[in-house]
Design a protein around this motif. Sequence first.
Motif, short mmCIF file in Angstrom:
data_model
loop_
_atom_site.label_atom_id
_atom_site.label_comp_id
_atom_site.label_asym_id
_atom_site.label_seq_id
_atom_site.Cartn_x
_atom_site.Cartn_y
_atom_site.Cartn_z
N ARG A 193 68.50 -16.89 119.84
CA ARG A 193 66.89 -17.24 119.44
C ARG A 193 66.28 -16.26 118.69
N PHE A 194 65.77 -16.65 117.47
CA PHE A 194 65.24 -15.62 116.54
C PHE A 194 63.87 -16.28 115.96
N LEU A 195 62.99 -15.42 116.01
CA LEU A 195 61.59 -15.63 115.86
C LEU A 195 61.28 -14.70 114.57
N ASP A 196 60.94 -15.12 113.45
CA ASP A 196 60.25 -14.41 112.13
C ASP A 196 58.92 -14.64 112.07
N VAL A 197 58.17 -13.56 112.32
CA VAL A 197 56.65 -13.72 112.37
C VAL A 197 56.24 -12.95 110.95
N PHE A 238 62.43 -15.75 122.74
CA PHE A 238 63.42 -15.26 122.14
C PHE A 238 64.16 -14.08 122.21
N ASP A 239 65.32 -14.04 121.68
CA ASP A 239 66.28 -12.86 121.99
C ASP A 239 65.84 -11.80 121.01
N VAL A 240 65.39 -12.33 119.75
CA VAL A 240 65.06 -11.11 118.76
C VAL A 240 63.66 -11.70 118.00
N THR A 278 65.09 -8.00 121.52
CA THR A 278 64.76 -6.91 120.58
C THR A 278 63.36 -7.28 119.66
N VAL A 279 62.56 -6.35 119.55
CA VAL A 279 61.31 -6.65 118.61
C VAL A 279 61.59 -5.75 117.37
N LEU A 280 61.84 -6.28 116.18
CA LEU A 280 62.21 -5.69 114.86
C LEU A 280 60.92 -5.66 113.93
N VAL A 281 60.52 -4.29 113.62
CA VAL A 281 58.97 -4.46 112.61
C VAL A 281 59.83 -3.59 111.34
N GLY A 310 62.32 -1.96 119.22
CA GLY A 310 61.96 -1.57 120.62
C GLY A 310 62.27 -2.87 121.47
N THR A 311 62.19 -2.59 122.64
CA THR A 311 62.84 -3.52 123.82
C THR A 311 61.73 -3.88 125.03
#
Length: 303
Positions: A50-54, A114-116, A145-148, A278-279
């Motif tokens: 489950r992936f979110l693109d912000v 979301f997973d990511v 996971t949060v990825l920036v 980050g988690t």
Amino acid sequence: MTTPTRPPGTDRIRTAWDTLAPGFDRYTTPHTMRFGEQVLAGTAIGPGTRFLDVAAGSGALALPAARRGARVVAVDIAPAMVERLAARARAEGLEDVRALVMDGEHLDLDDDTFDVSASLNGVSLFPDLGRGIAEMARVTRPGGTVLVAAFGPPRKAEFIAWTVGALRAAVPGFAGLPADPPPLPFRLTDPKRLAAVLREAGLADVTVRQAVMDMAFASATELLDTIRSSHPLGAQWIAGLTEARTAEVRQILEGMFRERSGGAPGAVLHTTMNVATGTPQGTPLGRDDTAPGHTARARPRSP
């Protein structure tokens, strides 16, 4: 020529990106999508993730994630960007992509969904950066996971640094990029600052690494088209040029391209990017989620 440093309001932001959307999708997204593929290649994103693109633009992270089998929600404040993202997904036959118009500082999404959750040169542009990342953390499940990903130093973003150098050579009084404060795209150039922002949003196990985004331009004209469409600031730079000044800037860039590529009209320019992860840890016992600066994980949101 001057460069504004105060972030505009929401309506102006939406209008500016709607205006840029056709050029952004044509010139910028192909570059950022290749980098998005590179970033996601090092993750565990796969079928069912489950992936979110912000602040998704027209899909630099969303579409590579969908190609890997992820169930994607992509949000952006600009309806024209969302329309182009959805069109790209349809053209590729990517059925598990939901493209939604949404303000990333106020995600209308449930907690722990979301997973990511990821953002590439997106959340870094938000007027309230901390809130934007806190919202990404809120909608990501504990242990996810949060990825920036955000720009490194301006001098290491060659597509910008080369253009600024050519403009300074051709345009008397050209101010270039302001340094204090820097424009929003360059507010997270310091890896330590980026890591601190993620920790302030309640994320643990924060890491920051540097990666290089390679951008192949066929000509100086393509570079200027990309600058014009990549950000409202770049659009302002190019719009302020006379036809003669534009030709002079193009000629300077053509010389730089030939020097880089041994006489060819095109060249590959390199951009250093900071990639942070980050988690989310869930809601710590005893935390007052109504306190200023905190976003409650438990409040319901519509899907």
